[in-house]
Design a protein around this motif. Structure first.
Motif: not given
Ligand SMILES: Cc1ncsc1CCOP(=O)(O)O
Ligand SMILES: Nc1ncnc2c1ncn2[C@@H]1O[C@H](COP(=O)(O)OP(=O)(O)O)[C@@H](O)[C@H]1O
Ligand SMILES: [Mg+2]
Length: 278
Positions: A36, A38, A78-79, A204-208, A107, A151-152
């Motif tokens: 994604n 982000v 994610g996106t 944001t996106a530490t999981g990714c 995600v 996503v959280d």
């Molecule tokens: C905020 C957001 N919106 C779509 S993808 C994304 C990032 C999500 O990342 P993570 O799942 O790692 O927090």
């Protein structure tokens, strides 16, 4: 959560995690990331800081050639948009044909019908590892009591342990559910990883990013994806702990986490990795 038993001691896992990190640094596996918007920056920087080589390549016209070059593929919805799904499925199938590992980050699965359908279609293509937060892993087996809220996660990882095992058995993938304790399972064995700091959820996106790191570890540890995923999660969490020693909030933690991941050394890894058989 089940109590820890069969504990092997941190030294054994620590020294294996260190060896795995050395292999990533030596081999510098090429990780194709279809991810994604982000996450692109932090994901690429995480993979680089660990010593591997990220490439964000998602055009359908490039998949056949590029997936053949990659050592592992990370797919993240994610996106999501319809045209990207073609590239994701093509890369997953190409990786399967070439016997290269690919990992999936579903995600927000469970938030919308479209996203859930597409994630289930991707899971049917047999990722080696599926990594998500607790709400996502529960949604992926259709056991949510309400739609995933964005996503959280709204739940702790321990609430998803049975869902993770069920998903692992059904999909024949390794399933990693992240949170305060990361749980990694093949449906029978479970490894618990307790490295990390809560503030990592506020970036944001530490999981990714850690899903892509798992891809890098699976690339150099092809026969042992359960352990490879646990090592990636533990090392990322440890980098967060070390980064936290200098950070004053999420923005500086992001910077210091990447610095710490880049600088991890043998003594630190062996003495601070927290992985246990559950
Ligand atoms: C905020 C957001 N919106 C779509 S993808 C994304 C990032 C999500 O990342 P993570 O799942 O790692 O927090
Ligand atoms: N409460 C926590 N304590 C320690 N580490 C955490 C905590 N919550 C999340 N993490 C870590 O943050 C990273 C991202 O996990 P998570 O927030 O569950 O994923 P996602 O961003 O996909 O929701 C993982 O490395 C995880 O171990
Ligand atoms: Mg996520």
């Amino acid at each position: 959560m089940a109590s820890f038993r069969g504990f092997r001691g941190n030294d054994a896992f620590g020294s294996e995690a260190w060896k795995a990190l050395c292999r990533v640094r030596e081999a510098a596996p090429l990780i194709q990331c279809i991810t994604n918007f982000v996450s692109m920056d932090i994901m690429a920087n995480t993979v680089l800081a660990a010593g591997a080589s990220p490439a964000m390549v998602h055009a359908i016209e490039e998949i056949a050639e590029f997936t053949a070059l990659a050592n592992a593929v990370c797919i993240n919805v994610g996106t999501l948009s319809p045209e990207w799904i073609f590239a994701m499925k093509a890369a997953a199938s190409r990786a399967n044909d070439l016997k290269k590992p690919w990992v999936l980050d579903p995600v927000g699965v469970g938030a919308t019908t479209f996203r859930t359908e597409k994630c289930l279609e991707l899971i049917a293509l047999r990722p080696v590892v599926i990594r998500g937060n607790a709400s996502e892993i529960i949604a992926a087996i259709g056991a949510s009591v309400e739609p995933t809220r964005g996503v959280d996660s709204t739940l702790p990882s321990k609430d998803a342990l049975e869902a993770a095992k069920e998903l692992a058995r059904a999909s024949q993938s390794i399933v990693a559910v992240t949170g305060a304790v990361d749980l990694v399972t093949d449906g029978k064995r479970v490894l618990g990883v307790s490295n990390g700091v809560a503030l990592m959820q506020r970036i944001t996106a530490t999981g990714c990013a850690v899903t892509a790191l798992i891809a890098a570890f699976v690339a150099v540890h092809p026969g042992r994806p359960l352990e490879a995923a646990a090592f990636a999660l533990a090392l990322f969490g440890l980098a967060g702990e070390i980064g936290m020693e200098k950070a004053s909030g999420p923005a500086s933690l992001r910077v210091h986490l990447l610095d710490a991941l880049h600088s991890l050394d043998e003594v630190t890894v062996i003495s601070r990795i927290k992985i246990a058989q559950i």
